[in-house]
Structure formats: structure tokens, C-alpha cells
Design an enzyme around this catalytic site. Structure first.
Site, short mmCIF file in Angstrom:
data_model
loop_
_atom_site.label_atom_id
_atom_site.label_comp_id
_atom_site.label_asym_id
_atom_site.label_seq_id
_atom_site.Cartn_x
_atom_site.Cartn_y
_atom_site.Cartn_z
N THR A 32 0.82 -1.22 0.00
CA THR A 32 0.00 0.00 0.00
C THR A 32 0.85 1.26 0.00
O THR A 32 0.44 2.30 -0.53
CB THR A 32 -0.92 -0.02 1.24
N THR A 106 1.49 -4.65 4.21
CA THR A 106 1.29 -5.06 5.60
C THR A 106 0.72 -6.48 5.72
O THR A 106 0.88 -7.12 6.75
CB THR A 106 0.34 -4.10 6.33
N ASP A 107 0.06 -6.97 4.67
CA ASP A 107 -0.63 -8.26 4.81
C ASP A 107 0.32 -9.40 5.18
O ASP A 107 -0.04 -10.28 5.97
CB ASP A 107 -1.38 -8.61 3.51
N LYS A 178 -0.56 -9.61 12.30
CA LYS A 178 -1.41 -8.51 11.83
C LYS A 178 -2.78 -8.69 12.48
O LYS A 178 -3.44 -9.71 12.26
CB LYS A 178 -1.52 -8.51 10.30
N1 ASP Z 1 -2.70 -5.64 0.48
C1 ASP Z 1 -1.65 -4.72 0.89
C2 ASP Z 1 -0.33 -5.48 0.86
O1 ASP Z 1 -0.09 -6.28 1.71
C3 ASP Z 1 -1.94 -4.19 2.26
C4 ASP Z 1 -0.96 -3.15 2.77
O2 ASP Z 1 0.13 -2.95 2.28
O3 ASP Z 1 -1.31 -2.46 3.77
O4 ASP Z 1 0.45 -5.29 -0.03
#
Ligand code: ASP
Length: 369
Positions: A32, A106-107, A178
Site C-alpha cells: 500500500t 502489511t498483509d 497482523k
Molecule cells: N494488500 C496490501 C499489501 O499487503 C496491504 C498493505 O500494504 O497495507 O500489499
């Protein structure tokens, strides 16, 4: 989606007076933090690391930063071989830089952090993962805060391990889950307090795994066994799934058991399947499916029987870390038998498992949240 580059794109920010500044390698993988809204969805990979740093001009006063884009993807697409690539890049550049920052979705950031904590051991420099829950150009984005904090922590000489810096906290990379999908407080440290908080100054909690030897030599591992999975048990779970996983070539299985590491032992008993796997040399680890859960398998008959059948308790390792640790062990010590795998699995390699061996000894950290 996947821009693995052989010739790495490198852009260096240099100020005249930067000679005394710490040198940081800023490694982009997507997520993200590089996303823009396209056709109503957030699409990662729309910013280069250079553009990202341009949002935060004050960073140039803190560190001399070199950027490199390795992947440009949503972290849901990450694969174990990508973790190896990141470890390889850090190993190749280790002597040239004072610290490393990986921007990441973050995933699966915590899986990557956990894997890196086994692939890169005996660290004398910080390896910081960060990202954002909201893309840089969206109103109220957490990008600036997190990147700035990551640079501050990466230039702090006190931390020598793989960490996640997020929402003003410093978290041990192999102790993180997470918890929230879009809120800024995305991650929680499980089994221990955060290593520190970042406000006007950086405050350490004293928990950090400090390697006092500044000349410590990095131990780099370049292999992982990819055929390891996590299998959650549910009421009514068909135990034959374990045999099917082995037929599919899985070399190790982390079972997320109930509560303190319990599994069914009556109807749909898992015990014959555990015995069968162990006889075939396939390690079965049992961790807890509780978000904040320890696996004390001797506590109940439903865990004790699995223990007696040869399962390995996860203790206070989170299942994501149990998985990456098994990948590291089986990848680098393929000749090990179950007894040797168990011994190494239960040993503390990079702060991922505590010495405590009973619920009574559990730390009080979770009550202080
Ligand atoms: N779907 C995104 C990822 O993991 C979520 C994020 O970056 O917050 O790339």
C-alpha cells in the site's frame, strides 16, 4: 505485478554534508505504501522508492539513502523465494550500509520479517520493515510517519535485529501478527512487549536482543524448504488431510491446535496421523490458534497424547514463525532426523521463543496492553 530486476535500479541521495550520516539501503517491495487508487481499488507498485522519499524531504537530513526496487507487488503475492532474494541483497550489501529498510505490504510483512530473522543471524545492524495502511497520496495517510520512524530507528545503533516499525512502535519481526486490516495499529507484538516506542525520542523497553559485539559476523543462510504449511484444526476436521498434505510433498506441518495446543483424540482423532507423519520423518509442530496463545501441550490429555505421538510443541512461537523456522531448519539441515529437528526448533535463534515453560511463568505483558 512482479518486477524482480537483475540490474537493480539505484538512486542515491547525496548532500554535500552527508558524509557523517548513516548509510541506509532502502529496499522497495510494493504494498500500500506504493499504491494509488486505480479503478476503485488500491493498486500497489505505482510509486518508486525515490518518489516515496520525495514526500518526506526531511529524511535527507537524517541519513544517506540508496534506494533499490526489488519487487513491486501486493504482499499477498510474496513467496518464500522472494524472502531469499531480500536476504541475499542484504547479505551482499551488508558491509556497505549501517542499516536496511524494507518497505512492504502489511498483509504478509510479519512473515517476511520472521523469515529474515532466521536467514540473517548474528546481526550487528538493524533491518527494519515498514509500510502503510493508507496509500501516500490519500488524505490522512500513515506513510510519512512510518517511513520517517523507520529511518530514525534504522540509524539508531542500539537495535541489531529484524524489526517492524509501525504506528510509532518497534516490534520484534518474529513476534508479530497482523491484528487489524486497515487501522493504523495494524500489528501487535505477541508474547512480549514491543521493543520500543517512537515519539520525540526513541524509547527502548529493554527487551531488545542486543548483540553487543559490533564486529559480529553476519551468518547468512540461502535456503528455505518451501513445502511447509500451516493447517488450522476445526471441530469436524478430517484427519486424513494430514496424509494428503504429505502426499502432496509437504515436509513439515504446523498444526494450529485449539487453546493450549489441543487436538481431537476421540472421534476424528489426529493421533494416528501424527504418528504416521513422524514415522515418515515429517515434523508436526502444534501451535495455538488463539491470537495470543501459547502451546503447553502437556496441560490437557488432548495435547499430551499428541506430544506422546511425537508432535513438537510450538511453545510461545506464533504459528507464522513456527512455519518460517521449520522452513529454515529443513532447508539448511536436510540430513536432520526428527529428534535433531525438535532440538533446533525449540532453541532460541533470534528471540522468537521464550524460556518460559508453563502458563504460571507467563509474562504479565498482555495485561498491561
Ligand atoms: N494488500 C496490501 C499489501 O499487503 C496491504 C498493505 O500494504 O497495507 O500489499
Amino acid at each position: 505485478m512482479f518486477i524482480y530486476t537483475k540490474t537493480l535500479f539505484i538512486e542515491t541521495y547525496r548532500n554535500r554534508d552527508c558524509m557523517a550520516k548513516k548509510k541506509i539501503l532502502f529496499i522497495g517491495t510494493g504494498g500500500t505504501i506504493t499504491a494509488k487508487m486505480i479503478d476503485g481499488s488500491w493498486k500497489p507498485g505505482e510509486f518508486t522508492e525515490e518518489e516515496l522519499l520525495n514526500f518526506i524531504p526531511e529524511i535527507k537530513n537524517i541519513a544517506e539513502i540508496t534506494t533499490v526496487i526489488v519487487f513491486n507487488t501486493d504482499s499477498s503475492n510474496m513467496q518464500p523465494k522472494y524472502w531469499l532474494k531480500l536476504a541475499e541483497i542484504i547479505n551482499e550489501n551488508y558491509l556497505e550500509y549501517d542499516g536496511f529498510i524494507i518497505t512492504h505490504g502489511t498483509d504478509t510483512m510479519h512473515y517476511t520479517a520472521s523469515a529474515l530473522s532466521f536467514l540473517l543471524q548474528n546481526l550487528s545492524k538493524p533491518i527494519v520493515l515498514t509500510g502503510s495502511q493508507v496509500p501516500p497520496q490519500q488524505l490522512g495517510s500513515d506513510t510519512k510517519r512510518n517511513v520517517l520512524d523507520a529511518v530514525r530507528v534504522a540509524t539508531d545503533a542500539d537495535i541489531h535485529e529484524v524489526i517492524i516499525v509501525f504506528n510509532s512502535k518497534i516490534l520484534r519481526g518474529n513476534r508479530v501478527k497482523k491484528f487489524r486490516e486497515v487501522e493504523f495499529e495494524a500489528f501487535e507484538s505477541v508474547g512480549m512487549l514491543p521493543l520500543g516506542i517512537i515519539e520525540h525520542d526513541i524509547r527502548h523497553t529493554g527487551e531488545h536482543y542486543q548483540n553487543d559485539n559490533a564486529d559480529a559476523k553476519l551468518k547468512f543462510f540461502d535456503k528455505l524448504e518451501e513445502k511447509i504449511c500451516i493447517q488450522k484444526i476445526t471441530p469436524g476436521f478430517n484427519p486424513e488431510i494430514i496424509s494428503k498434505l504429505i502426499e502432496l510433498g509437504y515436509k513439515g506441518i504446523v498444526i494450529e491446535g485449539f487453546g493450549a495446543g489441543n487436538v481431537p483424540i476421540d472421534e476424528n482423532s489426529l493421533i494416528p496421523e501424527i504418528k504416521n507423519a513422524v514415522n515418515k520423518g515429517v515434523p508436526i509442530v502444534i501451535s495455538s490458534q488463539c491470537a495470543i496463545g501459547f502451546s503447553w501441550m502437556y496441560l490437557y490429555e488432548c495435547g499430551k497424547k499428541a506430544l506422546d505421538a511425537g508432535a513438537i510443541p510450538g511453545h510461545d512461537m506464533i504459528s507464522e514463525t513456527a512455519m518460517t523456522k521449520l522452513m529454515w531448519i529443513l532447508g539448511n539441515y536436510p540430513e536432520y532426523n526428527i529428534r535433531q529437528i525438535k532440538k533446533l526448533f525449540l532453541k532460541d535463534i533470534s528471540g522468537e521463543v521464550s524460556d518460559i515453560r508453563s502458563p504460571k511463568e507467563k509474562r504479565i505483558w498482555e495485561y498491561s496492553l
